[in-house]
Scaffold this active site. Sequence first.
Site, short mmCIF file in Angstrom:
data_model
loop_
_atom_site.label_atom_id
_atom_site.label_comp_id
_atom_site.label_asym_id
_atom_site.label_seq_id
_atom_site.Cartn_x
_atom_site.Cartn_y
_atom_site.Cartn_z
CE1 TYR A 147 -3.82 2.67 1.16
CE2 TYR A 147 -2.11 3.63 2.17
CZ TYR A 147 -3.21 4.18 1.69
OH TYR A 147 -3.65 5.17 1.14
CG ASP A 248 5.60 3.87 1.26
OD1 ASP A 248 5.88 4.57 2.28
OD2 ASP A 248 4.33 4.14 1.24
C1 LIG Z 1 -0.58 5.51 5.15
C2 LIG Z 1 0.07 5.21 4.13
C3 LIG Z 1 0.87 6.50 2.95
C4 LIG Z 1 0.02 7.13 1.95
O1 LIG Z 1 -0.09 8.46 3.34
P1 LIG Z 1 -1.31 9.65 3.56
O2 LIG Z 1 -0.94 10.46 4.37
O3 LIG Z 1 -2.55 8.78 3.93
O4 LIG Z 1 -1.64 10.21 2.04
C5 LIG Z 1 1.49 5.80 1.66
N1 LIG Z 1 2.34 4.44 2.53
C6 LIG Z 1 2.35 4.12 3.85
C7 LIG Z 1 2.99 3.08 2.91
C8 LIG Z 1 1.31 4.54 4.21
O5 LIG Z 1 1.36 3.63 5.17
#
Ligand SMILES: *Cc1c(COP(=O)(O)O)cnc(C)c1O
Length: 431
Positions: A147, A248
Amino acid sequence: MTNRSSILKNDQQYVWHPYSAIDSNQPIYPVESADGVHIKLLDGRILIDGMSSWWSAIHGYNHPQINQAITEQLQKMAHIMFGGLTHQPAVDLATQLVDITPKSLQTVFFVDSGSVSVEVAMKMAIQYWYAKNLAIKNKFLTIRQGYHGDTFAAMSVSDPVNGMHSLFANTLCPQFFADSPTCRFDQACSESDIAPLALQLKNHHRQIAAIILEPIVQGAGGMNFYSPEYLKRVKILCKQYDVLLILDEIATGFGRTGKLFACEHADIEPDILCLGKALTGGYMTLAATLSTKHIAQTISNGEPGLFMHGPTFMANPLACSVALASLKILLDSPWQQQIKQIETHLKTGLAPCKQLPQVKDVRVLGAIGVVELHHEIDLQTLQVQFVNAGVWIRPFNRLIYLMPPYIIEQRELKILTMAITKIVSTLDQET
Ligand SMILES: *Cc1c(COP(=O)(O)O)cnc(C)c1O
């Protein structure tokens, strides 16, 4: 009409919530205030927070030092444009982020949310190869059950099934996917774990700008924890096939897995790093994309000679001040010890769930505890039960999980884990 019922009525009629429908009959709870690990509902009930408002409120709510930082900054300026202007909170925060993240990351691009930091990371990777006259390298490779956010580029690398790629089939950019590894955090990574990713690279590396992954913990895509060895292998493959590595750490960053950043478990460094969520201790929306000097310079020296992104609220001073305060609290605290204690408690507290017929798996890493059920849960019923038990826990699909603020105490953790054990044990085993 009471205040509470008018809020509820207008909310149901006018307001969208995350992944929700208008006029839905899902339970929703007006919050009056929050303090420490406690959420006070407008009806007077007080809940223990098991979610840290989605990984972010690591120091709990209403923290005096963060409140002070935001108030002091407010006296100077709430916001100022970042084109042609700069300010101390942004510069100090960038300096500190460069300092605490892996060594090779040397530049910071501030954005307003996690999804946008992923967009920026992907644009950086594309612009990097474009600057090197390799514009054909503009695709991404990732693993399933990931995600990375809700915007279009971020969606394109999130799990195709969970992310409903079919719904957006004509608008989403097609990317390359490999099966995610089955090796757990404490297991060795076998050839069969890495083979699917290696094969995609072998076949498509000429088109691939970067691999994008959540290191160690796949969050909203399934709460899976995989082996650091896998990440090490990915890093080697990236070098071998000349593709960049984007990590990420929006969910895993700032201590949640027991290391300040999850990539430290594997002792590897990405070319580009996404941060968000806990960056401001859950106070404000702010995210950042860090990159190596080499990437920054290649982009800046190539065509068109600049990086093509610049949000209106880039490096908002209030958010940067809050992030600096939050980082100071974290780094001055015995956070490693706090996470270790939470981990130990989650392991013992959730262990009884393993015996329940409804439960498929229980896994704990750092301050993250996951109970995976055999069947999809009924959110509506479960949500009400948790609130009635005095806890704020928000499950999804087959997953009930905890990621409490780091300041949570043993007795509060116990209330959270006991609520899960008790409520799961009463679930119908067939639904
Ligand atoms: C929550 C999340 C996102 C998105 O961040 P937002 O601030 O909701 O746009 C992206 N990558 C990971 C791994 C996340 O947990």
